[in-house]
Design a protein around this motif. Structure first.
Motif, PDB file in Angstrom:
ATOM      1  N   PHE A 111       0.909  -1.138  -0.069  1.00 17.50           N
ATOM      2  CA  PHE A 111       0.125   0.133  -0.019  1.00 17.50           C
ATOM      3  C   PHE A 111       0.827   1.277  -0.005  1.00 17.50           C
ATOM      4  CE2 PHE A 111      -3.208  -3.009   1.907  1.00 17.50           C
ATOM      5  CZ  PHE A 111      -3.962  -2.913   0.778  1.00 17.50           C
ATOM      6  N   GLY A 112       2.162   1.062  -0.113  1.00 10.45           N
ATOM      7  CA  GLY A 112       3.124   2.179  -0.324  1.00 10.45           C
ATOM      8  C   GLY A 112       3.210   3.146   1.013  1.00 10.45           C
ATOM      9  N   LEU A 113       3.172   2.565   2.227  1.00  9.81           N
ATOM     10  CA  LEU A 113       3.206   3.080   3.586  1.00  9.81           C
ATOM     11  C   LEU A 113       4.523   2.893   4.058  1.00  9.81           C
ATOM     12  CD1 LEU A 113      -0.488   2.125   5.072  1.00  9.81           C
ATOM     13  CD2 LEU A 113       0.308   4.222   4.175  1.00  9.81           C
ATOM     14  N   PRO A 114       5.215   4.031   4.335  1.00 13.60           N
ATOM     15  CA  PRO A 114       6.541   3.789   4.734  1.00 13.60           C
ATOM     16  C   PRO A 114       6.391   3.636   6.245  1.00 13.60           C
ATOM     17  CG  PRO A 114       6.058   5.986   4.775  1.00 13.60           C
ATOM     18  CD  PRO A 114       4.882   5.443   4.046  1.00 13.60           C
ATOM     19  N   SER A 115       5.976   2.299   6.815  1.00 16.39           N
ATOM     20  CA  SER A 115       6.051   2.030   8.102  1.00 16.39           C
ATOM     21  C   SER A 115       7.530   1.295   8.576  1.00 16.39           C
ATOM     22  CB  SER A 115       5.129   0.713   8.325  1.00 16.39           C
ATOM     23  OG  SER A 115       5.523  -0.446   7.669  1.00 16.39           O
ATOM     24  N   SER A 116       7.569   1.046   9.735  1.00 20.06           N
ATOM     25  CA  SER A 116       8.940   0.832  10.528  1.00 20.06           C
ATOM     26  C   SER A 116       9.031  -0.859  10.680  1.00 20.06           C
ATOM     27  CB  SER A 116       9.028   1.418  11.697  1.00 20.06           C
ATOM     28  OG  SER A 116      10.033   0.804  12.371  1.00 20.06           O
ATOM     29  N   SER A 117      10.099  -1.132  10.042  1.00 21.27           N
ATOM     30  CA  SER A 117      10.695  -2.521  10.018  1.00 21.27           C
ATOM     31  C   SER A 117      11.065  -2.883  11.364  1.00 21.27           C
ATOM     32  CB  SER A 117      11.590  -3.061   9.116  1.00 21.27           C
ATOM     33  OG  SER A 117      11.232  -2.863   7.573  1.00 21.27           O
ATOM     34  N   SER A 118      11.741  -1.827  12.076  1.00 22.08           N
ATOM     35  CA  SER A 118      12.302  -1.944  13.523  1.00 22.08           C
ATOM     36  C   SER A 118      11.047  -2.321  14.460  1.00 22.08           C
ATOM     37  CB  SER A 118      12.787  -0.671  13.932  1.00 22.08           C
ATOM     38  OG  SER A 118      13.918  -0.367  12.991  1.00 22.08           O
ATOM     39  N   HIS A 119       9.936  -1.490  14.474  1.00 25.99           N
ATOM     40  CA  HIS A 119       8.633  -1.518  15.131  1.00 25.99           C
ATOM     41  C   HIS A 119       8.166  -2.862  14.902  1.00 25.99           C
ATOM     42  CE1 HIS A 119       7.715   2.685  16.016  1.00 25.99           C
ATOM     43  NE2 HIS A 119       8.221   2.316  16.767  1.00 25.99           N
ATOM     44  N   THR A 120       8.093  -3.352  13.723  1.00 26.69           N
ATOM     45  CA  THR A 120       7.676  -4.594  13.473  1.00 26.69           C
ATOM     46  C   THR A 120       8.425  -5.774  13.980  1.00 26.69           C
ATOM     47  OG1 THR A 120       6.802  -3.914  11.142  1.00 26.69           O
ATOM     48  CG2 THR A 120       6.929  -6.243  11.495  1.00 26.69           C
ATOM     49  N   LEU A 121       9.407  -5.760  14.034  1.00 22.58           N
ATOM     50  CA  LEU A 121      10.465  -6.900  14.513  1.00 22.58           C
ATOM     51  C   LEU A 121      10.205  -6.893  16.133  1.00 22.58           C
ATOM     52  CD1 LEU A 121      12.189  -9.066  14.245  1.00 22.58           C
ATOM     53  CD2 LEU A 121      14.287  -7.597  14.232  1.00 22.58           C
ATOM     54  N   ILE A 122      10.330  -5.707  16.475  1.00 20.34           N
ATOM     55  CA  ILE A 122      10.365  -5.449  18.115  1.00 20.34           C
ATOM     56  C   ILE A 122       8.949  -6.166  18.484  1.00 20.34           C
ATOM     57  CG2 ILE A 122      10.157  -4.007  20.128  1.00 20.34           C
ATOM     58  CD1 ILE A 122      13.029  -4.438  18.600  1.00 20.34           C
ATOM     59  N   GLY A 123       7.595  -5.783  17.872  1.00 22.58           N
ATOM     60  CA  GLY A 123       6.632  -6.225  18.118  1.00 22.58           C
ATOM     61  C   GLY A 123       6.343  -7.743  18.105  1.00 22.58           C
ATOM     62  N   SER A 124       6.993  -8.169  17.025  1.00 20.45           N
ATOM     63  CA  SER A 124       6.868  -9.635  16.999  1.00 20.45           C
ATOM     64  C   SER A 124       7.585 -10.612  18.104  1.00 20.45           C
ATOM     65  CB  SER A 124       7.571  -9.960  15.431  1.00 20.45           C
ATOM     66  OG  SER A 124       6.781  -9.466  14.421  1.00 20.45           O
ATOM     67  N   ILE A 125       8.668  -9.781  18.487  1.00 27.59           N
ATOM     68  CA  ILE A 125       9.444 -10.283  19.656  1.00 27.59           C
ATOM     69  C   ILE A 125       8.719 -10.299  20.850  1.00 27.59           C
ATOM     70  CG2 ILE A 125      11.590 -10.329  20.781  1.00 27.59           C
ATOM     71  CD1 ILE A 125      13.121  -9.544  18.289  1.00 27.59           C
ATOM     72  N   LEU A 126       7.970  -9.191  20.927  1.00 29.77           N
ATOM     73  CA  LEU A 126       7.145  -9.028  22.369  1.00 29.77           C
ATOM     74  C   LEU A 126       6.008  -9.915  22.420  1.00 29.77           C
ATOM     75  CD1 LEU A 126       7.207  -5.048  22.565  1.00 29.77           C
ATOM     76  CD2 LEU A 126       8.520  -6.712  23.861  1.00 29.77           C
ATOM     77  N   GLY A 127       5.633 -10.273  21.039  1.00 25.40           N
ATOM     78  CA  GLY A 127       4.322 -11.146  20.913  1.00 25.40           C
ATOM     79  C   GLY A 127       4.549 -12.473  21.329  1.00 25.40           C
ATOM     80  N   VAL A 128       5.836 -13.020  20.835  1.00 30.35           N
ATOM     81  CA  VAL A 128       6.203 -14.123  21.307  1.00 30.35           C
ATOM     82  C   VAL A 128       6.440 -14.362  22.738  1.00 30.35           C
ATOM     83  CG1 VAL A 128       8.160 -15.828  21.026  1.00 30.35           C
ATOM     84  CG2 VAL A 128       7.158 -14.841  18.899  1.00 30.35           C
ATOM     85  N   GLY A 129       7.305 -13.497  23.293  1.00 30.56           N
ATOM     86  CA  GLY A 129       7.544 -13.445  24.732  1.00 30.56           C
ATOM     87  C   GLY A 129       6.324 -13.552  25.514  1.00 30.56           C
ATOM     88  N   LEU A 130       5.231 -12.679  25.146  1.00 28.63           N
ATOM     89  CA  LEU A 130       3.839 -12.526  25.896  1.00 28.63           C
ATOM     90  C   LEU A 130       3.171 -14.033  25.721  1.00 28.63           C
ATOM     91  CD1 LEU A 130       2.761  -8.975  25.003  1.00 28.63           C
ATOM     92  CD2 LEU A 130       3.351  -9.722  27.415  1.00 28.63           C
ATOM     93  N   ALA A 131       3.278 -14.527  24.696  1.00 28.08           N
ATOM     94  CA  ALA A 131       2.633 -15.948  24.405  1.00 28.08           C
ATOM     95  C   ALA A 131       3.275 -16.973  25.211  1.00 28.08           C
ATOM     96  CB  ALA A 131       2.715 -16.121  22.822  1.00 28.08           C
ATOM     97  N   PHE A 132       4.589 -16.754  25.209  1.00 33.20           N
ATOM     98  CA  PHE A 132       5.513 -17.862  26.112  1.00 33.20           C
ATOM     99  C   PHE A 132       4.948 -17.725  27.677  1.00 33.20           C
ATOM    100  CE2 PHE A 132       9.417 -18.717  28.649  1.00 33.20           C
ATOM    101  CZ  PHE A 132       9.706 -19.941  28.200  1.00 33.20           C
ATOM    102  N   SER A 133       4.662 -16.244  28.103  1.00 31.26           N
ATOM    103  CA  SER A 133       4.435 -16.305  29.695  1.00 31.26           C
ATOM    104  C   SER A 133       3.109 -16.858  29.571  1.00 31.26           C
ATOM    105  CB  SER A 133       4.172 -14.643  29.788  1.00 31.26           C
ATOM    106  OG  SER A 133       3.153 -14.259  29.214  1.00 31.26           O
ATOM    107  N   THR A 134       2.125 -17.019  28.915  1.00 25.97           N
ATOM    108  CA  THR A 134       0.792 -17.470  29.171  1.00 25.97           C
ATOM    109  C   THR A 134       0.939 -19.197  29.571  1.00 25.97           C
ATOM    110  OG1 THR A 134       0.586 -18.092  26.870  1.00 25.97           O
ATOM    111  CG2 THR A 134      -0.184 -15.971  27.604  1.00 25.97           C
ATOM    112  N   MET A 135       2.200 -19.835  29.519  1.00 27.78           N
ATOM    113  CA  MET A 135       2.521 -21.160  29.657  1.00 27.78           C
ATOM    114  C   MET A 135       3.057 -21.300  31.061  1.00 27.78           C
ATOM    115  SD  MET A 135       3.539 -21.963  25.834  1.00 27.78           S
ATOM    116  CE  MET A 135       2.620 -21.870  24.405  1.00 27.78           C
ATOM    117  N   GLY A 136       3.132 -20.145  31.831  1.00 26.66           N
ATOM    118  CA  GLY A 136       3.238 -20.302  32.986  1.00 26.66           C
ATOM    119  C   GLY A 136       5.001 -20.748  33.249  1.00 26.66           C
ATOM    120  N   ARG A 137       5.746 -20.422  32.266  1.00 25.56           N
ATOM    121  CA  ARG A 137       7.269 -20.852  32.379  1.00 25.56           C
ATOM    122  C   ARG A 137       8.151 -19.624  32.550  1.00 25.56           C
ATOM    123  NH1 ARG A 137       8.169 -25.794  28.065  1.00 25.56           N
ATOM    124  NH2 ARG A 137       6.933 -27.071  29.146  1.00 25.56           N
ATOM    125  N   ALA A 138       7.899 -18.490  32.088  1.00 25.86           N
ATOM    126  CA  ALA A 138       8.804 -17.483  32.093  1.00 25.86           C
ATOM    127  C   ALA A 138       9.142 -17.057  33.410  1.00 25.86           C
ATOM    128  CB  ALA A 138       7.754 -16.143  31.433  1.00 25.86           C
TER     129      ALA A 138
END
Length: 471
Positions: free
Chosen positions: A110-137
């Motif tokens: 769509f020609g939008l100059p969004s941030s690859s940095s934000h995208t990657l950081i958000g993806s890593i945070l999402g994985v970490g949060l999902a991991f925490s739901t399993m009671g192991r973090a």
């Protein structure tokens, strides 16, 4: 299906390919940030500009170091990075890579100059949060929130800094430069005067180089996440360093921690002291075992990495505690024995040269394709007037300088946001806020605001899905 080792090899190859694909997409997604100004001012032909930018992105990755890369790796909790189940590590890697690639491709389309940095950081945070739901973090939320906060501040402040500095620089140029050619719109298909053209090419080169040195490191961090998570026996530790040198660091840290007076300390600080002592004893036991060809045994490396990271985290928090009585000399000794040059972090914070080279090639090649959609947005749709020489140079100079400083301080910033905010600032400096195209600015702002929640949600969902499939 093919046997455990074959399955892991296939999944490892898939993960490495996906990481290179992310960096390739990052290349053509962010190319516009460097080449839009030289193209729209007729300083370089489009094909020449993207090849030139690709070369300097490649060089930037090679020379940029790994400080930002390790910031990416250290976002995730220690427990997730040293998970004994290799399929859990594969689920982690695939989830964060697929979510980052999906969002990057969508915004590029769509020609939008969004941030690859934000995208990657958000993806890593999402994985970490999902991991925490399993009671192991080991920590609340399954994320290193201290590191996440530091990175978040850098990402949020950088567009404001770019916008403000571009306005200031444009103001200074108008005051100090008497030659008014700098502030004119480019003539169609006519290169600018040589001195202006030189400035624009130099600033384009600077943005390309520093984009490689900062964004490229994020790809290096991704590859290291993959290698550490899936093949820890080979990559959990830097095997090029003499393992026996670790003992000296542990002895000095142990001497200081053992003399800390625990009277009046909180249970948290006491726990950190006890934990550090236990980890040091455990680590000293492990590294006292016989070496194989001068290296730690493959099956011991994951445990050693875990102990090193826990010692580092505990000791850093003890140094930051106002209640723990440490002298300036003690803090200096601990800092030295933890750092990445002569301390314990040199065993965990590293990247083989072939990893850096692979990312450099992916980013450099990606830079040479797919650039046109976002170039049009940056060059034509942010402001109502055509980009002038001064505006292009100001935005590029601000972006290059800020990214260079961020890389020096090991902070990941968004090249996309730095340059687009710089362009917006230069437009405002020329004719005020009315000189911005409201629709485009709103779309860019919306993509900026949506990137983190969307990428967090995507990676959170994908991680749970891949864990379900692979378990």
């Amino acid at each position: 299906m093919f046997g455990l080792e074959t399955d892991i090899f296939i999944l490892l190859a898939l993960c490495l390919f996906a990481a290179c694909a992310f960096e390739f997409v990052n290349g053509f997604h962010d190319t516009a940030n460097a080449v839009a100004t030289v193209i729209y001012t007729n300083s370089l032909k489009p094909n020449v500009a993207v090849v030139w930018s690709g070369i300097w992105n490649f060089i930037g990755v090679l020379l940029g170091g790994i400080g930002v890369a390790m910031g990416i790796v250290n976002l995730l909790p220690v427990e997730l990075l040293v998970d004994q189940n290799v399929y859990h590590s594969i689920a982690m890697v695939l989830a964060l890579l697929f979510s980052a690639i999906i969002w990057n491709l969508g915004t590029w389309y769509f020609g939008l100059p969004s941030s690859s940095s934000h995208t990657l950081i958000g993806s890593i945070l999402g994985v970490g949060l999902a991991f925490s739901t399993m009671g192991r973090a080991g920590e609340p939320g399954g994320v290193n929130w201290e590191e996440a906060t530091k990175i978040g501040k850098a990402l949020l402040l950088s567009p404001l800094i770019g916008f403000s500095l571009a306005i200031i620089l444009m103001f200074l140029l108008r005051r100090l430069v008497s030659n008014k050619d700098l502030f004119k719109e480019p003539k169609k298909n006519t290169p600018p005067p040589t001195w202006i053209r030189s400035i624009l090419i130099i600033t384009c080169t600077g943005v390309s180089f520093f984009h490689g040195s900062n964004d490229g490191q994020k790809g290096v961090g991704l590859i290291m996440l993959i290698l550490i998570g899936i093949t820890p026996a080979y990559f959990a530790l830097n095997n090029t360093i003499d393992p026996t040198t670790m003992r000296g660091n542990l002895v000095q840290i142990s001497q200081i921690v053992n003399k800390i007076d625990t009277t009046g300390l909180s249970d948290t600080d006491r726990g950190r002291i006890a934990g550090t002592k236990a980890e040091i004893v455990d680590l000293q036991r492990v590294i006292s075992l016989p070496l194989v060809d001068g290296k730690f045994k493959a099956e011991e490396r994951l445990q050693i990495r875990r102990d090193l990271l826990l010692i580092n985290n505990n000791v850093k928090k003890l140094m930051e505690s106002e209640d723990v009585d440490l002298s300036a000399t003690d803090i200096n000794t601990l800092t030295t024995n933890l750092n990445e040059k002569v301390g314990l972090r040199r065993f965990t914070d590293y990247a083989p040269f072939w990893v850096i080279l692979m990312i450099a090639l992916s980013l450099g090649l990606g830079t040479m394709v797919g650039w046109k959609r976002i170039v049009v947005t940056i060059g034509e749709k942010i402001g109502k007037q055509h980009l002038t020489y001064a505006q292009g140079a100001s935005a590029e100079l601000v972006a290059a300088t800020t990214i260079a400083l961020a890389t020096l301080y090991k902070a990941p910033v968004s090249t996309t946001h730095m340059l687009s905010s710089g362009i917006a600032g230069s437009m405002v400096a020329s004719k005020g806020i009315k000189n911005l195209q409201g629709g485009t600015v709103r779309n860019i702002a919306l993509a900026w605001l949506m990137t983190l929640p969307v990428s967090v949600t995507l990676s959170f969902t994908l991680y749970l899905l891949f864990r379900w499939i692979l378990d």
